[in-house]
Write a protein that holds these residues in place. Structure first.
Motif, PDB file in Angstrom:
ATOM      1  N   MET A   1     -21.206  15.936   9.400  1.00 40.51           N
ATOM      2  CA  MET A   1     -22.037  14.763   9.157  1.00 40.51           C
ATOM      3  C   MET A   1     -22.799  14.959   7.865  1.00 40.51           C
ATOM      4  O   MET A   1     -23.343  16.028   7.617  1.00 40.51           O
ATOM      5  N   CYS A   2     -22.829  13.927   7.072  1.00 40.82           N
ATOM      6  CA  CYS A   2     -23.565  13.981   5.811  1.00 40.82           C
ATOM      7  C   CYS A   2     -24.171  12.621   5.518  1.00 40.82           C
ATOM      8  O   CYS A   2     -23.734  11.600   6.046  1.00 40.82           O
ATOM      9  N   GLY A   3     -25.174  12.649   4.662  1.00 43.31           N
ATOM     10  CA  GLY A   3     -25.670  11.430   4.053  1.00 43.31           C
ATOM     11  C   GLY A   3     -25.168  11.409   2.629  1.00 43.31           C
ATOM     12  O   GLY A   3     -25.475  12.319   1.850  1.00 43.31           O
ATOM     13  N   ILE A   4     -24.359  10.433   2.268  1.00 44.80           N
ATOM     14  CA  ILE A   4     -23.787  10.368   0.928  1.00 44.80           C
ATOM     15  C   ILE A   4     -24.210   9.078   0.243  1.00 44.80           C
ATOM     16  O   ILE A   4     -24.396   8.044   0.889  1.00 44.80           O
ATOM     17  N   CYS A   5     -24.376   9.144  -1.079  1.00 45.09           N
ATOM     18  CA  CYS A   5     -24.831   7.972  -1.818  1.00 45.09           C
ATOM     19  C   CYS A   5     -24.372   8.073  -3.267  1.00 45.09           C
ATOM     20  O   CYS A   5     -24.340   9.164  -3.848  1.00 45.09           O
ATOM     21  N   CYS A   6     -24.007   6.936  -3.832  1.00 51.37           N
ATOM     22  CA  CYS A   6     -23.696   6.835  -5.250  1.00 51.37           C
ATOM     23  C   CYS A   6     -24.305   5.553  -5.783  1.00 51.37           C
ATOM     24  O   CYS A   6     -23.980   4.457  -5.316  1.00 51.37           O
ATOM     25  N   SER A   7     -25.204   5.698  -6.754  1.00 50.84           N
ATOM     26  CA  SER A   7     -25.840   4.553  -7.382  1.00 50.84           C
ATOM     27  C   SER A   7     -25.268   4.398  -8.785  1.00 50.84           C
ATOM     28  O   SER A   7     -25.328   5.333  -9.591  1.00 50.84           O
ATOM     29  N   VAL A   8     -24.704   3.230  -9.084  1.00 49.61           N
ATOM     30  CA  VAL A   8     -24.033   2.977 -10.360  1.00 49.61           C
ATOM     31  C   VAL A   8     -24.810   1.916 -11.131  1.00 49.61           C
ATOM     32  O   VAL A   8     -25.137   0.856 -10.582  1.00 49.61           O
ATOM     33  N   SER A   9     -25.107   2.199 -12.406  1.00 49.51           N
ATOM     34  CA  SER A   9     -25.800   1.247 -13.275  1.00 49.51           C
ATOM     35  C   SER A   9     -24.938   0.945 -14.487  1.00 49.51           C
ATOM     36  O   SER A   9     -24.325   1.842 -15.070  1.00 49.51           O
TER      37      SER A   9
END
Length: 641
Positions: A1-9
């Motif tokens: 289990m993981c918390g994953i995130c990618c924020s693209v600008s």
């Protein structure tokens, strides 16, 4: 289990080196073992990757991972089959090694078609400026997306921030396949184009038609400046399960299904079915495939770390690594029985049983403990536990909650079947006051973007159950207890495949087996959007991982291969006809009273549906989920780490 995130600008004014504080906090709750961030900048765009790991398997591997070519990978999943992963290996690194060796998009699709197990992922290909992302076929792991106005930025994340509202609301990434976005082209055109590689059966001839339908459904829920298109080469992922057997009987229905009887269901009536050689063989095959699914989900955990030193009582010398959402019903009883086969005998199993109580019926505080007992490693105090704990002889309102009654009965069955096992029956009692407070300050954002009364009831019930804070009763002694098991097994998927809901019986009575087949196909097709993303967010919030044995690919393929009348017989009364195959398996496993319990929905079994507005319909929009107050919510200092 993981918390994953990618924020693209895509514009300089939106470039950021950090995530919103509440989003980062929520991600860290999912992955408390290790956190890491990575920034990838290009002339036209910037990607901020954030990974938060719950360590369960192999060497602890911080995420995101990056190779020497600049490719970046975030993985929230488990490889249970399809790829070789040794017990001491970490599947994140194994998956990334395979991805790094992929030469083209066909290789990437082939890789994800092989993986069996729950997953969501984000993969950045530096040389092509492609960002790949998606969820497994059933959507067992949450992944949300959010697009800013005018397409200047977008974000992918396992969970949303601590806020709500229509304009800021995130949406679930559909479990329709894998998506790809060309970041370079998007930055130049300011037009967001998502390319979809859908799940398909190789043998199907309706690929084009099905893909068009998927594209239309996905696009309808996206902003106008975001479009979804199919791959030019018409590439797709191979579905990991066999098609549903929609065969209808050639002989009259009566020869396959016995007529409805008003006679009360008995275990003897179930045993009569097992006198048929073919039926007995099918039941045994079902037990075997489900047993393997459970085995895969309870092994390869870091058990050597879980001895509790200086424990005062024999029952607390070891901590449980595995817990089960436990009502005492047929689904959880079968899972518990099979888990008993594979969890080491010296290790307890936690049975998490939740009950909701109205404020005016809060149990009397007649329980007291010695200070020395409170300091025991076995006794983990919970917030305001004194409000929920009654003495061993006191009668609590929780004692009358249906799931508490069947749960205790199920516990006795399990203890009889294996008295050597330590079964921690965790009684989790929730007051109306605690429910309202934690829903408002914390649970709301986990349930969203789902927003119905049913989502509220089940989401809150699962959150409190998986938190695992309650009490255990041992030889008439009541002790406060907190389950630290990181793996939580749940029975979701059984009703959807084995006609366990009342609507299945209604559909059968009106449209026969053909209508029932269509209903079952629809149930499995929508389970990602209806249940699994929500449950993953809710359970993962405690730094625990939900695992779904009934949705193991081999289990689903086996059930899909059977004609519908071998899975359920809805001409028979409740308590026998629905989920007939599972009931027969329970009898073969030695279960008694629990094999005859009729289906009872969690919101009614736990009595959460009785706490507030009783005149609501399950499908109504839930006003309690519309606003989130940040009062009493403080972000931890570790979000800055």
């Amino acid at each position: 289990m993981c918390g994953i995130c990618c924020s693209v600008s895509f514009s300089v004014e939106h470039f950021s080196r950090d995530l919103e504080e509440s989003l980062l906090y929520n991600l860290k709750r999912r992955g408390p073992s290790r956190s890491k961030r990575l920034l990838k900048s290009n002339v036209n765009y910037q990607c901020l990757f954030s990974g938060h790991v719950l360590h369960l398997r192999g060497a602890l591997t911080a995420q995101p991972v990056e190779d020497r070519r600049g490719n970046v990978f975030l993985w929230n999943g488990e490889v249970f089959s399809g790829l070789r992963v040794e017990a001491e290996e970490n599947d994140t690194q194994i998956m990334f090694n395979h991805l790094s060796s992929c030469k083209d998009e066909a290789d990437i699709l082939s890789l994800f078609s092989k993986v069996q197990g729950p997953w969501s992922f984000i993969y950045y290909q530096a040389s092509t400026h492609f960002l790949w992302f998606g969820r497994d076929f059933f959507g067992r792991r949450s992944l949300l997306w959010h697009f800013s106005s005018l397409g200047k930025s977008f974000c992918l994340s396992s969970v949303g921030p601590q806020k709500s509202g229509g304009a800021n609301q995130w949406r679930e990434v559909p479990a329709s396949g894998i998506f790809r976005i060309d970041l370079h082209s998007t930055a130049i055109s300011r037009c967001v184009i998502l390319k979809l590689y859908p799940w398909k059966y190789i043998c199907k001839e309706t690929i084009d038609e099905e893909c068009v339908n998927s594209l239309a459904q996905i696009s309808a829920d996206l902003p106008a400046f975001v479009s979804v298109v199919a791959s030019e080469a018409k590439l797709y992922l191979e579905k990991p399960v066999v098609p549903l057997n929609r065969m209808l009987p050639q002989a009259p229905l009566e020869t396959h299904c016995r007529p409805i009887s008003s006679t009360p269901p008995t275990r003897g009536r179930l045993q009569d079915f097992l006198t048929d050689g073919h039926t007995k063989k099918v039941v045994q095959r079902f037990i075997d495939v489900l047993s393997v699914a459970v085995q895969r989900r309870v092994l390869y955990l870091p058990r050597d770390e879980n001895l509790a030193p200086n424990a005062g009582l024999e029952t607390c010398k070891r901590k449980a690594n595995v817990a089960i959402l436990f009502s005492g019903g047929i689904d959880s009883m079968v899972i518990a029985t099979l888990a008993d086969r594979h969890v080491p005998l010296g290790e307890p199993i936690d049975l998490l049983n939740v009950a909701f109580m109205t404020k005016e019926n809060s149990p009397p505080v007649s329980f007291s403990k010695k200070k020395s007992e409170q300091k025991s490693n076995c006794e983990m105090p919970s917030e305001d536990l004194s409000k929920n704990v009654a003495g061993a002889t006191a009668i609590s309102p929780a004692d009358t909650v249906p799931d508490r009654i069947t749960g205790r009965a199920g516990l006795k069955e399990l203890q009889t079947a294996n008295p050597s096992r330590i079964w921690n029956f965790v009684e989790i009692n929730v007051s109306l006051e605690e429910l309202q407070k934690l829903r408002r300050t914390h649970i709301c954002h986990l349930v969203q973007p789902l927003d119905t009364v049913l989502d509220d009831s089940i989401g809150c019930a699962v959150w409190f159950a998986s938190r695992g804070i309650g009490q255990v009763v041992n030889q008439d002694e009541v002790k406060s207890y907190q389950s630290d098991a990181k793996v939580i097994l749940t029975g979701i998927g059984a009703d959807e495949q084995l006609a366990g809901y009342s609507r299945h019986r209604i559909r059968f009575q009106t449209l026969g087996l053909e209508g029932l087949n269509k209903e079952l196909a629809m149930e499995l097709g929508r389970i990602s959007s209806r249940n699994l993303g929500r449950d993953d967010r809710v359970i993962g919030d405690h730094g625990k991982e939900a695992r779904f044995p009934f949705l193991d690919e081999n289990v689903v393929s086996f059930l899909n291969s059977l004609p519908v009348w071998e899975k359920a017989n809805l001409t028979l009364p409740r308590g026998i006809g629905e989920k007939l195959l599972l009931r027969l398996a329970a009898v073969e496993l030695g279960l008694t009273a629990s094999s005859l319990l009729p289906k009872r929905a969690m919101q009614f079994g736990s009595r959460i549906a009785k706490l507030e507005r009783r005149n609501e319909k399950a499908s109504d929009k839930c006003s309690r989920l519309q606003t989130i107050s940040l009062e009493n919510f403080s972000f931890k200092k570790e979000v800055k780490s």
